[in-house]
Design an enzyme around this catalytic site. Structure first.
Site, PDB file in Angstrom:
ATOM      1  N   TYR A   1       0.733  -1.130   0.052  1.00 23.42           N
ATOM      2  CA  TYR A   1      -0.066   0.064   0.056  1.00 23.42           C
ATOM      3  C   TYR A   1       0.776   1.236  -0.047  1.00 23.42           C
ATOM      4  O   TYR A   1       0.723   2.205  -0.963  1.00 23.42           O
ATOM      5  CB  TYR A   1      -0.772  -0.068   1.337  1.00 23.42           C
ATOM      6  CG  TYR A   1      -1.715   1.042   1.447  1.00 23.42           C
ATOM      7  CD1 TYR A   1      -2.989   1.286   0.628  1.00 23.42           C
ATOM      8  CD2 TYR A   1      -1.467   2.260   2.068  1.00 23.42           C
ATOM      9  CE1 TYR A   1      -3.768   2.339   0.652  1.00 23.42           C
ATOM     10  CE2 TYR A   1      -2.399   3.394   2.470  1.00 23.42           C
ATOM     11  CZ  TYR A   1      -3.631   3.386   1.528  1.00 23.42           C
ATOM     12  OH  TYR A   1      -4.554   4.635   1.661  1.00 23.42           O
TER      13      TYR A   1
ATOM     14  N   LYS B   1       1.728   3.879  -3.102  1.00 28.05           N
ATOM     15  CA  LYS B   1       1.299   5.419  -2.884  1.00 28.05           C
ATOM     16  C   LYS B   1       2.700   6.314  -3.479  1.00 28.05           C
ATOM     17  O   LYS B   1       2.423   7.363  -3.710  1.00 28.05           O
ATOM     18  CB  LYS B   1       0.877   5.520  -1.503  1.00 28.05           C
ATOM     19  CG  LYS B   1      -0.667   5.070  -1.255  1.00 28.05           C
ATOM     20  CD  LYS B   1      -1.626   5.478  -1.938  1.00 28.05           C
ATOM     21  CE  LYS B   1      -3.081   5.351  -1.726  1.00 28.05           C
ATOM     22  NZ  LYS B   1      -4.173   5.412  -2.501  1.00 28.05           N
TER      23      LYS B   1
HETATM   24  N1  LIG Z   1      -9.418   4.923   3.924  1.00 30.18           N
HETATM   25  C1  LIG Z   1      -8.497   5.651   4.693  1.00 30.18           C
HETATM   26  O1  LIG Z   1      -8.506   5.802   5.851  1.00 30.18           O
HETATM   27  C2  LIG Z   1      -7.464   6.420   3.941  1.00 30.18           C
HETATM   28  C3  LIG Z   1      -6.478   6.978   4.563  1.00 30.18           C
HETATM   29  C4  LIG Z   1      -5.266   7.607   3.683  1.00 30.18           C
HETATM   30  C5  LIG Z   1      -5.616   7.639   2.343  1.00 30.18           C
HETATM   31  N2  LIG Z   1      -6.491   7.313   1.839  1.00 30.18           N
HETATM   32  C6  LIG Z   1      -6.481   7.316   0.264  1.00 30.18           C
HETATM   33  O2  LIG Z   1      -7.480   8.312  -0.134  1.00 30.18           O
HETATM   34  C7  LIG Z   1      -8.077   7.934  -1.017  1.00 30.18           C
HETATM   35  C8  LIG Z   1      -9.521   8.524  -1.072  1.00 30.18           C
HETATM   36  O3  LIG Z   1     -10.190   7.509  -0.171  1.00 30.18           O
HETATM   37  P1  LIG Z   1     -11.662   7.371   0.092  1.00 30.18           P
HETATM   38  O4  LIG Z   1     -11.699   6.632   1.172  1.00 30.18           O
HETATM   39  O5  LIG Z   1     -12.269   8.870   0.099  1.00 30.18           O
HETATM   40  O6  LIG Z   1     -12.066   6.843  -1.390  1.00 30.18           O
HETATM   41  P2  LIG Z   1     -13.354   5.877  -1.667  1.00 30.18           P
HETATM   42  O7  LIG Z   1     -14.584   6.358  -0.616  1.00 30.18           O
HETATM   43  O8  LIG Z   1     -13.010   4.296  -1.430  1.00 30.18           O
HETATM   44  O9  LIG Z   1     -13.857   6.082  -2.996  1.00 30.18           O
HETATM   45  C9  LIG Z   1     -12.924   5.752  -4.142  1.00 30.18           C
HETATM   46  C10 LIG Z   1     -13.311   6.315  -5.255  1.00 30.18           C
HETATM   47  O10 LIG Z   1     -12.384   5.640  -6.416  1.00 30.18           O
HETATM   48  C11 LIG Z   1     -13.150   4.975  -7.388  1.00 30.18           C
HETATM   49  N3  LIG Z   1     -12.887   3.770  -7.736  1.00 30.18           N
HETATM   50  C12 LIG Z   1     -12.246   2.845  -6.761  1.00 30.18           C
HETATM   51  N4  LIG Z   1     -12.262   1.579  -7.724  1.00 30.18           N
HETATM   52  C13 LIG Z   1     -12.261   1.927  -9.158  1.00 30.18           C
HETATM   53  C14 LIG Z   1     -12.078   1.552 -10.277  1.00 30.18           C
HETATM   54  N5  LIG Z   1     -11.750   0.069 -10.388  1.00 30.18           N
HETATM   55  N6  LIG Z   1     -12.388   2.122 -11.332  1.00 30.18           N
HETATM   56  C15 LIG Z   1     -12.713   3.158 -11.410  1.00 30.18           C
HETATM   57  N7  LIG Z   1     -12.888   3.955 -10.411  1.00 30.18           N
HETATM   58  C16 LIG Z   1     -12.695   3.371  -9.179  1.00 30.18           C
HETATM   59  C17 LIG Z   1     -14.533   4.739  -6.701  1.00 30.18           C
HETATM   60  O11 LIG Z   1     -15.760   4.932  -7.892  1.00 30.18           O
HETATM   61  P3  LIG Z   1     -17.101   4.213  -7.447  1.00 30.18           P
HETATM   62  O12 LIG Z   1     -17.883   4.844  -6.527  1.00 30.18           O
HETATM   63  O13 LIG Z   1     -17.594   3.933  -8.871  1.00 30.18           O
HETATM   64  O14 LIG Z   1     -16.506   2.710  -6.942  1.00 30.18           O
HETATM   65  C18 LIG Z   1     -14.610   6.201  -5.908  1.00 30.18           C
HETATM   66  O15 LIG Z   1     -15.211   7.295  -6.652  1.00 30.18           O
HETATM   67  C19 LIG Z   1      -7.575   6.859  -1.642  1.00 30.18           C
HETATM   68  O16 LIG Z   1      -6.714   6.763  -2.579  1.00 30.18           O
HETATM   69  C20 LIG Z   1      -7.186   6.090  -0.212  1.00 30.18           C
HETATM   70  O17 LIG Z   1      -6.006   5.296  -0.723  1.00 30.18           O
HETATM   71  C21 LIG Z   1      -7.561   6.337   2.480  1.00 30.18           C
END
Ligand SMILES: NC(=O)c1ccc[n+]([C@@H]2O[C@H](COP(=O)([O-])OP(=O)(O)OC[C@H]3O[C@@H](n4cnc5c(N)ncnc54)[C@H](OP(=O)(O)O)[C@@H]3O)[C@@H](O)[C@H]2O)c1
Length: 277
Positions: A180, A184
């Site tokens: 991961y 990134k």
């Molecule tokens: N979760 C955490 O605690 C955390 C912490 C630090 C950083 N982050 C990073 O922050 C970023 C945003 O996180 P989030 O939790 O806000 O994201 P999220 O709610 O999981 O949303 C992800 C987005 O990416 C799109 N996506 C996922 N798989 C896809 C695919 N195969 N093809 C096209 N689009 C796709 C989704 O579209 P659909 O709605 O169509 O699926 C959605 O718009 C990510 O890069 C994550 O790794 C997360």
């Protein structure tokens, strides 16, 4: 009774010591450097007004996700762009009055080159795209979080975008042994080499959000960090609204460096800047 009391007392003592050790570790590993944004006394309202006059447009990748939809809300409320385009794999529907400045481009991320036009003519690009290994498997995770993100950045650059914002993650490191963090870090470095006039990297910790999608592992982490952050500020987690606010506010600033890395505390600090909604 005495025996029970003694054993409960011991357990409580062990629990307290464990909690103290965890809290001490969190404080120790916390970013202690003061954030450059805490002293920022600029008037956000004036910055917004000036930015608005420039008639800029932007796109958002991942607007259906948790951060992306809050970022969209934030940008719409502030009304700093003359046009916002959502680029995603599906059409999104919104309640209420249609926003004329909001456009959507539905693309096939496996054939992004065929959709180069969708990335043309935006001044600013925001990327909140991402999946998880649990959801997509290791290869699927790399495909989305690296390949789709990098390709989108390349097309955006070719299409005239000058300012790219990437939501990455705390601990991102291209040399990490953890897939991961490695992915990134790699994508951060590769996008930097594309040479955007401005490239802003956000590295939030665990996102504190009542996620619509069920993710048991993340739920546990959120509960833990949610409880800890209620007691003391930590670099390990962040209310998700702060990320969206910081991304919007940072758009208005003019940092000296081409590439900025905003660690968790910087994001919190910027997300709290006076003048923000
Ligand atoms: N979760 C955490 O605690 C955390 C912490 C630090 C950083 N982050 C990073 O922050 C970023 C945003 O996180 P989030 O939790 O806000 O994201 P999220 O709610 O999981 O949303 C992800 C987005 O990416 C799109 N996506 C996922 N798989 C896809 C695919 N195969 N093809 C096209 N689009 C796709 C989704 O579209 P659909 O709605 O169509 O699926 C959605 O718009 C990510 O890069 C994550 O790794 C997360």
């Amino acid at each position: 009774m005495k025996l029970l009391g003694t054993s409960l007392g011991k357990e409580a003592w062990i629990l307290s010591v464990t909690a103290l050790i965890i809290a001490a570790a969190l404080v120790y590993f916390d970013d202690s450097a003061p954030s450059e944004y805490t002293s920022m006394a600029e008037d956000m309202k004036t910055l917004e007004d000036n930015f608005r006059l420039q008639n800029k447009s932007c796109f958002i990748l991942g607007a259906s996700g948790e951060t992306g939809r809050l970022l969209l809300q934030e940008l719409l409320e502030r009304s700093i762009f003359s046009k916002i385009t959502l680029i995603g794999r599906r059409q999104l529907t919104f309640e209420g009055k249609a926003n004329d400045d909001l456009l959507q481009e539905v693309v096939d991320f496996e054939k992004l080159d065929d959709y180069a036009d969708a990335f043309k003519g935006h001044d600013v690009g925001y990327c909140c795209l991402g999946t998880t290994r649990a959801k997509a498997g290791a290869d699927g995770f790399v495909r989305v979080d690296h390949d789709y993100v990098l390709k989108s950045a390349e097309l955006a650059k070719a299409g005239g975008c000058t300012h790219f914002h990437l939501e990455s993650s705390r601990g991102a490191d291209k040399n990490s042994n953890f897939l991961y963090l490695k992915v990134k870090g790699q994508v951060e470095a590769e996008i930097e080499s594309l040479g955007f006039e401005r490239f802003a990297i956000y590295r939030p910790g665990v996102l504190l959000v009542d996620r619509r999608e069920s993710r048991p592992g993340e739920w546990l982490a959120r509960k833990f960090f949610g409880a800890v952050s209620a007691v003391c500020s930590t670099s390990m987690s962040i209310p998700i609204q702060m990320v969206a606010k910081a991304m919007a506010s940072n758009t208005l600033l003019q940092p000296e460096q081409k590439t900025e890395i905003l660690e968790n505390k910087d994001i919190i600090s910027l997300g709290k800047v006076k003048g923000n909604k």
